[in-house]
Design a protein around this motif. Structure first.
Motif, PDB file in Angstrom:
ATOM      1  N   PRO A  93       0.827  -1.244   0.005  1.00 25.56           N
ATOM      2  CA  PRO A  93       0.116  -0.074   0.039  1.00 25.56           C
ATOM      3  C   PRO A  93       0.809   1.180  -0.060  1.00 25.56           C
ATOM      4  N   LYS A  94       2.197   1.087   0.370  1.00 20.91           N
ATOM      5  CA  LYS A  94       2.998   2.430   0.304  1.00 20.91           C
ATOM      6  C   LYS A  94       3.924   2.458  -0.932  1.00 20.91           C
ATOM      7  N   ALA A  95       3.775   1.810  -1.648  1.00 15.84           N
ATOM      8  CA  ALA A  95       4.550   1.580  -2.942  1.00 15.84           C
ATOM      9  C   ALA A  95       4.074   2.620  -3.931  1.00 15.84           C
ATOM     10  N   THR A  96       4.895   3.427  -4.456  1.00 14.84           N
ATOM     11  CA  THR A  96       4.410   4.486  -5.556  1.00 14.84           C
ATOM     12  C   THR A  96       4.240   3.714  -6.927  1.00 14.84           C
ATOM     13  N   THR A  97       3.199   4.112  -7.744  1.00 13.07           N
ATOM     14  CA  THR A  97       2.961   3.548  -9.103  1.00 13.07           C
ATOM     15  C   THR A  97       2.229   4.824  -9.745  1.00 13.07           C
ATOM     16  N   TYR A  98       2.575   4.582 -11.223  1.00 10.91           N
ATOM     17  CA  TYR A  98       1.887   5.537 -12.137  1.00 10.91           C
ATOM     18  C   TYR A  98       0.695   5.168 -12.638  1.00 10.91           C
ATOM     19  N   SER A 226      -4.090  11.483  -1.597  1.00  9.81           N
ATOM     20  CA  SER A 226      -4.139  10.157  -0.972  1.00  9.81           C
ATOM     21  C   SER A 226      -3.465   9.406  -2.117  1.00  9.81           C
ATOM     22  N   SER A 227      -2.910   9.989  -3.143  1.00 10.61           N
ATOM     23  CA  SER A 227      -2.361   9.153  -4.285  1.00 10.61           C
ATOM     24  C   SER A 227      -0.832   8.712  -3.622  1.00 10.61           C
ATOM     25  N   ASN A 228      -0.534   7.600  -4.481  1.00  6.39           N
ATOM     26  CA  ASN A 228       1.017   7.078  -4.376  1.00  6.39           C
ATOM     27  C   ASN A 228       1.600   7.295  -5.689  1.00  6.39           C
TER      28      ASN A 228
END
Length: 262
Positions: A93-98, A226-228
């Motif tokens: 849930p903490k991983a960044t993603t496009y 709230s985005s990553n």
């Protein structure tokens, strides 16, 4: 640790304990049941129907959460543990993603092509390109406005103007949405064009400085607070699209004015 080479684990039989109460059905229990069935397991689906029964089950097995999956006499664990056991990826849930931005741009592109086809019979028209940018601006503004307070907090991490004048962090999504709606309608260009150009220019400069000069690793507020989504090239693209749209509309308006004068 489960031994997958143990014959008992090859029997394809599983016992699932999950909460099924009158006012709550555990979604992860449903996911675990579905995953087990899709991977060929026979599921003994056992319901925990009261809070007392659930608490007693947790105490008996020394676990903090349900659902719990057992294969043979061994406990696999909860839904994420089951995915790991079956060799499936587990989302961090903490991983960044496009992914959120890519999905948004893909859908707004399809919307623009659909609208162009409905109006002109051509999905790849110039109007479709214009609508793609305008639709994207409105969709991005809508995501920001779901929780403008959260957006503003994240935006203040990197936007140059917002750091100097905090109210701008609250104005920005409304300005982006207004400019996008006006550009879709082709109305009030005297308002939409300078707004898009201004917020796009400030945004592009802010992202460029934060990412390429200061080398900061930040999350982008482009799809909401709230985005990553990592702050980077795609974030810069959002602002460059607004600048490009503003310039194009200015050039097109000037060309139209010259045409009428001749």
């Amino acid at each position: 640790m489960l031994d997958k080479t143990n014959p008992v684990h090859l029997s394809r039989n599983a016992v699932l304990y999950r909460m099924v109460m009158p006012d709550h059905t555990c979604p992860y229990g449903l996911k675990a049941k579905d995953l087990l069935k899709r991977t060929g397991y026979e599921v003994d689906d056992r319901h925990l129907t009261t809070r007392e029964e659930t608490d007693a089950f947790k105490a008996q097995h020394g676990v903090a959460t349900t659902p719990q999956v057992f294969i043979g006499e061994d406990r696999v664990g909860g839904y994420d543990d089951l995915r790991r056991f079956l060799g499936r990826p587990v989302t961090d849930p903490k991983a960044t993603t496009y992914r959120p931005v890519i999905v948004l741009f893909a859908l707004t592109a399809l919307m623009a092509m659909a609208a162009s086809f409905a109006v002109d019979g051509n999905p790849l028209s110039l109007r479709a390109a214009e609508w793609f940018i305008a639709f994207s601006m409105v969709a991005l503004a809508m995501l920001k406005l779901q929780n403008v307070e959260s957006f503003a907090t994240m935006f203040l991490n990197y936007d140059l103007l917002a750091k100097r004048w905090v109210p701008y962090s609250y104005i920005y999504p409304y300005a982006e949405g207004l400019a996008g709606v006006l550009m879709i309608a082709g109305a009030l260009n005297w308002l939409s064009v300078p707004v898009a150009f201004f917020i796009g220019t400030v945004g592009a400069a802010s992202v460029f400085k934060a990412v390429y000069i200061d080398r900061r690793e930040l999350k982008c507020a482009c799809v909401g607070g709230s985005s990553n989504v990592p702050l980077g090239f795609i974030s810069l693209t959002e602002n460059l699209m607004m600048i490009g749209m503003a310039i194009w509309m200015t050039v097109a308006s000037a060309g139209l004015a010259v045409g009428h004068a001749m």
